[in-house]
Structure formats: structure tokens, C-alpha cells
Design an enzyme around this catalytic site. Structure first.
Site, PDB file in Angstrom:
ATOM      1  CB  SER A 131      -0.910   0.026   1.241  1.00  0.00           C
ATOM      2  OG  SER A 131      -1.801  -1.059   1.231  1.00  0.00           O
ATOM      3  CG  HIS A 160      -5.467  -1.306   4.035  1.00  0.00           C
ATOM      4  ND1 HIS A 160      -6.128  -2.273   3.309  1.00  0.00           N
ATOM      5  CD2 HIS A 160      -4.886  -0.487   3.122  1.00  0.00           C
ATOM      6  CE1 HIS A 160      -5.956  -2.058   2.021  1.00  0.00           C
ATOM      7  NE2 HIS A 160      -5.221  -0.967   1.874  1.00  0.00           N
TER       8      HIS A 160
END
Length: 438
Positions: free
Chosen positions: A287, A378
């Protein structure tokens, strides 16, 4: 003179159209028959479709002004419920509190193409809101309805492969928001057997992906993005798959902003892959950290590390030392680290200092409302902060946003609910490697 006449004619036309819209809205709300209501809804949608953002604002004004709940009725039914809190008085209060415009929007949604039209209306409203905060109540109504209509239980998760219609594939290229797709060859590589793409679709919009996620199937957790999106890379044999790495997630429909879809998509895809490929043992992300550089550079003196929750004095001192080291190394120009040239001979100590500062940002700043948006997504989804990777994305965008750093979040499907709860309580669940950076 001629321009003035044209402008006057335009205003008259808009006024007539608005009157017709208002009359049509009231007719639709008062319609009893199903078929008659569908005809009225279709006619109203046709008129709305012809309005630009400025013109539609006048109709939103009408919704806000004329289709609010009746305050006196709400007060009376609230008092009745307070006096006698039973099912009947609660139902009556609930009916009084709901704005009539919600029922108007429901009836519009029943017409052919109604769902698509409602999404278009919300896109227009979202563009107006920054200068029209008085329309916030309508935004709340639309978000409430769309969150119900686009509940993940109603959505269909489908894998998108190279055999999908060209129109659908083109939408992936257009809407990819994290790592741009460089044409058809790039897209084809991202859809080969060791790369997967999954999307959510709504039954009323069967050819319109709402959100999609891209996955790389690998032998180990990836530290950098370049090998994953190398369109010339040779596909990997299936027997080597041990890790599923989610490396990009993109929304396709701005009208669904604020409707939670990505968290359900990732978990649904992970469960699907686990069934399809039992050898997969690890589900993780690679990410970006889009807010890190802006946070570190906001104040020339550095962030106020002592204000970060949960940090003891030795950790605060270590962070100040790391920041001072980078300042000295870069001669007071930390912005230089946002350019590839500065990384050609960057000492390991500088990279370690950046990782330490990034760990503080992710572990102690991300739980706050102003924390990194990707981290919050997340971590709130129940992932664990697993590893911070130096030189994870050396493309210009990655350097500009996070000095090239990327992060792996681990999705342990048996722990996501517990991790989600801990994050909501202000704690970031982290691996030993991530914790050791502070």
C-alpha cells in the site's frame, strides 16, 4: 442588447423547467398507482437529466425548503413517544422524522435507469456542497439511501479477465487510481493467471464496475511495486503461489463516495481466493502512504512528536534524533528526498531514520481523524501493520507522497474483527518488526 435578450430567455426557460420539475415532484409524491408513478418518475428523470450543476441547485433548494419534515408534527409525535414509549408511537415518530424527499428519491429510483440517475444527482450535489453547505441535509438523505441500496449483500463480486467486454476493460484503465495502467498491454499483463482483478457490480448496473481490486499471486510478501506492475514480466507458475497481495483498489463511481464497499470487497476476494487456491497462506497489501511526506514536511522544525498518543519519552527523543539526522544529511532540504537523484547514494542510516519516522506516523498518527487515509482504511478493516518498505515505490508519485516508502498490511482472516475493534479503541495492531522501529 442581444446578449441580454438571450440571457433573459435562458432564465425564463430555466424558470419554466424548474416549475415543471417542482410540479412533477409533487405529483410523483401524491401518485397512488404503481404504473402511473413509474411514468411520472421517468418524465421527471428526463427533465433532471437536462439540468447542469447550476440549474440542479434550484431543484435541490426546493427539496431542502419544501420537503423537510414538519417540525410541529415531529414535536407532537416525539412528545407522544416520550409519554407512551411503545411500538405504535415509535413508528409514528419515525414516519414524521423522515423527510418527504426521501420517498421522492425512492420513487425516482423505481423508474428504468433510476438508480443511475440518482447516482448522477449525488455527483452533482457533491460538486455543489463546498459552496452550498445549506444542502447538507439532502446529502445526508442521499447517502442514507445509497448505503441501503448498495449494501454489499445486494452486490455481485465478479472476476474481470481479458475475455470481458472491451467497454468494461476500458473502464479499468480509466478508473485505476493508484498505479496507472499504461495501455492495453499493461492491462493484459494485470489480468494474467498470476494477477487477478475483482469488482463489485450492482444488479441495476450490471456493466458498471463500482469498485475493483487488483491482486498479485506470489511466493512471498512483496516489498516493492515495480515488479508487480512490470508489463514485461513472465507470469509465474501456479504451484509457486503462497501469497495474495492486494496492490491497488479503485472506486469507479463518485456518486458512492462515503458508501463503504472496499473493505467488503477485499475480505470477499480473500475468502474466494482461499477456496480456489488452498495453498495460499498469506493475504496482504502493498500500500501507498499518501500523507506521510506532507505530514513530515508541514513544519520545518518537524512534527510535534510529543503530541503523538502512546509514545514515551525515549521514543519521542529517538524520533527527534531521526528527524535531526535527516535534516543534517540533506542540509535542511528534506524535500530533496522526494526526487530520485537523492536516493542514488542515500546512506542506510538515512533510510532507517525515514522508516522510524514513518512508523510513528502509521502507528501513532493514523488512529486520529487526520491520519493517513489508506492506513485508516486497512487498519479499520482489521488488517495488521506488518512491514514498512524503503524504496517501495520510486516512481515520481511515490517519492512525492511518501519518499518512496510503501507498507504491507496483513489480513489474517481469523483476526480481522478483533483487530478492527482494537483500532476503533485507538490501538494499531502491529508486527514485531514494525514495533521494533520505535
Amino acid at each position: 442588447m442581444l446578449d441580454e435578450i438571450r440571457q433573459a430567455a435562458t432564465r425564463q426557460r430555466q424558470a419554466r423547467t424548474l416549475r415543471a420539475l417542482v410540479q412533477g415532484s409533487h405529483k410523483l409524491l401524491s401518485a397512488d398507482g404503481e404504473s402511473g408513478g413509474l411514468v411520472l418518475a421517468a418524465q421527471l428523470l428526463d427533465r433532471l437529466d437536462a439540468f447542469d450543476d447550476t440549474e440542479i441547485g434550484a431543484w435541490f433548494d426546493h427539496l431542502a425548503r419544501e420537503l423537510d419534515p414538519d417540525p410541529q408534527q415531529v414535536l407532537a409525535r416525539a412528545q407522544a413517544y416520550a409519554d407512551k414509549p411503545d411500538a405504535a408511537t415509535l413508528v409514528a415518530l419515525t414516519q414524521a422524522v423522515e423527510p418527504p424527499r426521501q420517498e421522492l428519491l425512492r420513487r425516482l429510483n423505481r423508474a428504468p435507469g433510476g438508480t443511475k440517475a440518482i447516482l448522477r444527482l449525488r455527483r452533482q450535489l457533491l460538486r455543489l456542497l463546498p459552496r452550498r453547505p445549506d444542502l447538507q441535509a439532502i446529502e445526508a438523505d442521499l447517502l442514507h439511501l445509497l448505503a441501503s441500496w448498495f449494501n454489499p449483500g445486494f452486490l455481485q463480486m465478479r472476476q474481470v479477465d481479458w475475455n470481458a467486454p472491451a467497454q468494461l476493460l476500458e473502464k479499468l484503465i480509466v478508473h485505476e487510481a493508484v498505479h496507472a495502467i499504461d495501455g492495453w498491454d499493461d492491462l493484459r499483463r494485470r489480468l494474467q493467471p498470476d494477477r487477478r482483478c475483482f469488482a463489485f457490480f450492482h444488479p441495476q448496473l450490471p456493466d458498471e464496475p463500482l469498485i475493483f481490486v487488483e491482486v498479485a499471486l506470489l511466493p512471498e510478501m512483496p516489498p516493492a511495486i515495480a515488479p508487480l506492475i512490470d508489463k514485461g514480466a513472465t507470469p509465474m507458475a501456479a504451484e509457486r503461489f503462497r501469497v495474495a497481495a492486494f496492490y491497488s483498489i479503485s472506486n469507479c463511481e463518485p456518486g458512492l463516495r462515503g458508501v463503504s464497499l472496499g473493505n467488503f470487497l477485499i475480505k470477499t476476494v480473500a475468502q474466494h481466493l482461499q477456496r480456489e487456491l488452498p495453498r495460499l497462506r498469506t493475504f496482504c497489501t502493498l500500500s501507498p502512504i499518501p500523507g506521510f511526506a506532507a505530514w513530515l514536511l508541514a513544519d520545518p522544525a518537524g512534527p510535534d512528536f510529543s503530541a503523538l498518543n502512546g509514545l514515551r519519552k525515549p521514543a519521542v527523543d529517538a524520533l527527534r534524533e531521526a528527524f535531526a539526522h535527516l535534516q543534517q544529511s540533506q542540509r535542511g532540504e528534506l524535500q530533496a528526498l522526494q526526487h530520485a537523484a537523492a536516493w542514488q547514494a542515500l546512506p542506510a542510516a538515512d533510510e532507517a531514520a525515514l522508516q522510524r519516522l514513518c512508523a510513528a506516523y502509521l502507528l501513532h498518527h493514523s488512529p486520529t481523524p487526520r491520519g493517513d487515509p489508506v492506513a485508516r482504511f486497512h487498519l479499520d478493516n482489521g488488517a495488521r501493520l506488518e512491514r514498512i518498505n524503503s524504496r517501495g515505490n520510486m516512481a515520481p508519485k511515490g517519492l512525492r507522497q511518501s519518499f518512496g516508502l510503501m507498507v504491507n498490511y496483513l489480513y489474517d482472516l481469523d483476526r480481522v474483527e478483533a483487530n478492527h475493534t482494537r483500532f476503533r479503541q485507538g490501538e494499531v495492531v502491529r508486527s514485531r518488526a514494525a514495533a521494533s522501529l520505535l
